[in-house]
Design a protein around this motif. Structure first.
Motif, PDB file in Angstrom:
ATOM      1  N   LEU A   1       0.647  -1.442   0.102  1.00 16.66           N
ATOM      2  CA  LEU A   1      -0.161  -0.004   0.100  1.00 16.66           C
ATOM      3  C   LEU A   1       0.935   1.270   0.050  1.00 16.66           C
ATOM      4  O   LEU A   1       0.503   2.414  -0.369  1.00 16.66           O
ATOM      5  CB  LEU A   1      -0.919  -0.137   1.204  1.00 16.66           C
ATOM      6  CG  LEU A   1      -2.079  -0.974   1.191  1.00 16.66           C
ATOM      7  CD1 LEU A   1      -3.195  -0.925   2.215  1.00 16.66           C
ATOM      8  CD2 LEU A   1      -2.867  -1.056  -0.268  1.00 16.66           C
ATOM      9  N   GLY A   2       2.203   1.231   0.251  1.00 17.66           N
ATOM     10  CA  GLY A   2       3.157   2.267   0.302  1.00 17.66           C
ATOM     11  C   GLY A   2       3.687   2.581  -1.226  1.00 17.66           C
ATOM     12  O   GLY A   2       4.270   3.656  -1.366  1.00 17.66           O
TER      13      GLY A   2
ATOM     14  N   ALA B   1      -5.301 -13.717  -6.367  1.00 21.76           N
ATOM     15  CA  ALA B   1      -6.016 -13.379  -5.170  1.00 21.76           C
ATOM     16  C   ALA B   1      -7.385 -13.641  -5.482  1.00 21.76           C
ATOM     17  O   ALA B   1      -8.172 -14.205  -4.334  1.00 21.76           O
ATOM     18  CB  ALA B   1      -6.002 -11.376  -5.209  1.00 21.76           C
ATOM     19  N   ILE B   2      -8.138 -13.546  -6.772  1.00 18.72           N
ATOM     20  CA  ILE B   2      -9.301 -14.041  -6.980  1.00 18.72           C
ATOM     21  C   ILE B   2      -9.519 -15.512  -6.615  1.00 18.72           C
ATOM     22  O   ILE B   2     -10.251 -16.094  -5.988  1.00 18.72           O
ATOM     23  CB  ILE B   2      -9.825 -13.746  -8.367  1.00 18.72           C
ATOM     24  CG1 ILE B   2     -10.010 -12.159  -8.620  1.00 18.72           C
ATOM     25  CG2 ILE B   2     -11.271 -14.479  -8.863  1.00 18.72           C
ATOM     26  CD1 ILE B   2     -10.097 -11.890 -10.126  1.00 18.72           C
ATOM     27  N   SER B   3      -8.411 -16.262  -7.181  1.00 16.80           N
ATOM     28  CA  SER B   3      -8.398 -17.734  -6.926  1.00 16.80           C
ATOM     29  C   SER B   3      -8.230 -18.003  -5.538  1.00 16.80           C
ATOM     30  O   SER B   3      -8.804 -18.794  -5.132  1.00 16.80           O
ATOM     31  CB  SER B   3      -7.311 -18.343  -7.441  1.00 16.80           C
ATOM     32  OG  SER B   3      -7.023 -19.614  -7.457  1.00 16.80           O
TER      33      SER B   3
ATOM     34  N   LEU C   1      -2.352  -7.052  -1.456  1.00 16.91           N
ATOM     35  CA  LEU C   1      -1.197  -6.956  -2.433  1.00 16.91           C
ATOM     36  C   LEU C   1      -1.628  -6.663  -3.901  1.00 16.91           C
ATOM     37  O   LEU C   1      -0.985  -5.855  -4.397  1.00 16.91           O
ATOM     38  CB  LEU C   1      -0.643  -8.504  -2.708  1.00 16.91           C
ATOM     39  CG  LEU C   1       0.696  -8.635  -3.491  1.00 16.91           C
ATOM     40  CD1 LEU C   1       1.717  -9.642  -2.577  1.00 16.91           C
ATOM     41  CD2 LEU C   1       0.425  -8.868  -4.633  1.00 16.91           C
ATOM     42  N   ALA C   2      -2.599  -7.320  -4.414  1.00 17.49           N
ATOM     43  CA  ALA C   2      -3.336  -7.027  -5.613  1.00 17.49           C
ATOM     44  C   ALA C   2      -3.784  -5.509  -5.742  1.00 17.49           C
ATOM     45  O   ALA C   2      -3.541  -4.496  -6.741  1.00 17.49           O
ATOM     46  CB  ALA C   2      -4.480  -7.890  -6.031  1.00 17.49           C
TER      47      ALA C   2
ATOM     48  N   LEU D   1      -1.102  -3.195  -5.910  1.00 19.21           N
ATOM     49  CA  LEU D   1      -0.271  -3.088  -7.093  1.00 19.21           C
ATOM     50  C   LEU D   1      -1.278  -2.375  -8.342  1.00 19.21           C
ATOM     51  O   LEU D   1      -0.843  -1.511  -9.112  1.00 19.21           O
ATOM     52  CB  LEU D   1      -0.172  -4.564  -7.819  1.00 19.21           C
ATOM     53  CG  LEU D   1       1.086  -5.215  -7.227  1.00 19.21           C
ATOM     54  CD1 LEU D   1       1.019  -6.616  -7.387  1.00 19.21           C
ATOM     55  CD2 LEU D   1       2.379  -4.612  -7.563  1.00 19.21           C
ATOM     56  N   VAL D   2      -2.712  -2.431  -7.803  1.00 17.82           N
ATOM     57  CA  VAL D   2      -3.418  -1.692  -8.786  1.00 17.82           C
ATOM     58  C   VAL D   2      -3.360  -0.325  -8.716  1.00 17.82           C
ATOM     59  O   VAL D   2      -3.223   0.588  -9.920  1.00 17.82           O
ATOM     60  CB  VAL D   2      -4.921  -2.017  -8.801  1.00 17.82           C
ATOM     61  CG1 VAL D   2      -5.925  -1.257  -9.248  1.00 17.82           C
ATOM     62  CG2 VAL D   2      -5.191  -3.618  -9.147  1.00 17.82           C
ATOM     63  N   LEU D   3      -3.271   0.352  -7.282  1.00 18.46           N
ATOM     64  CA  LEU D   3      -2.794   1.651  -7.112  1.00 18.46           C
ATOM     65  C   LEU D   3      -1.620   2.141  -7.875  1.00 18.46           C
ATOM     66  O   LEU D   3      -1.378   3.209  -8.333  1.00 18.46           O
ATOM     67  CB  LEU D   3      -2.862   1.733  -5.680  1.00 18.46           C
ATOM     68  CG  LEU D   3      -4.294   1.528  -5.023  1.00 18.46           C
ATOM     69  CD1 LEU D   3      -3.958   1.781  -3.400  1.00 18.46           C
ATOM     70  CD2 LEU D   3      -5.112   2.905  -5.261  1.00 18.46           C
TER      71      LEU D   3
END
Length: 174
Positions: A60-61, A112-114, A137-138, A141-143
């Protein structure tokens, strides 16, 4: 431009959770050490909680670090470039980072979905759900992908200096 700055400010705000996670992790570890040393009673799930907080801290950082240009940089060679070449180098590195991180994000999101669908848990004395960590985590990474896209588009349109105007300067350049 206000939209681009709003995204960068959001990235910085989410990045603040990184610092909060560090503080909470310190408290968890301190309570665990005191419990072990003085009461022979470690804090249950201290390791699992610390791992989750570490994931929050790191992932998140990242977007906030990108927004404020806080990532460590060695600029010995790029400082020797002309303004025009430095601008091109910035655009190229942002594009490469965007493509690479986007690919990693795609795989992290699928994982993450799995993991969430399976209800993935750790094995140990106390079962601990792993799927929330995969989501964090995902999401981080999206951010980061969004922030890289904002930086790339903004740098193409307005240049680097104008894109970073109004954001805290934590440049790690040497």
């Amino acid at each position: 431009m206000k939209f681009f700055h709003a995204i960068s400010r959001f990235s910085v705000a989410v990045g603040s959770l990184s610092g909060l996670a560090t503080g909470i992790m310190m408290v968890v570890i301190l309570v665990d050490v005191i419990g072990r040393a003085f009461f022979a009673a470690p804090l249950p799930l201290a390791t699992e909680i610390s791992v989750m907080l570490l994931i929050v801290k790191v992932f998140l950082g990242m977007a906030g670090a990108q927004a404020t240009d806080s990532n460590f940089q060695v600029t010995v060679l790029t400082d020797q470039l002309s303004t025009r070449l430095r601008h091109f180098q910035r655009l190229l590195t942002l594009l490469i980072a965007l493509l690479g991180i986007s690919l990693i994000t795609w795989f992290a999101a699928k994982y993450a979905i799995s993991s969430t669908q399976k209800g993935e848990m750790s094995f140990g004395v106390h079962p601990w759900p792993i799927w929330p960590e995969r989501i964090i985590l995902a999401a981080g990474l999206v951010l980061l992908v969004v922030q890289l896209a904002v930086d790339l588009i903004g740098t193409m349109i307005w240049g680097e200096a104008k894109m970073k105007a109004g954001l805290p300067d934590h440049s790690g350049a040497i």
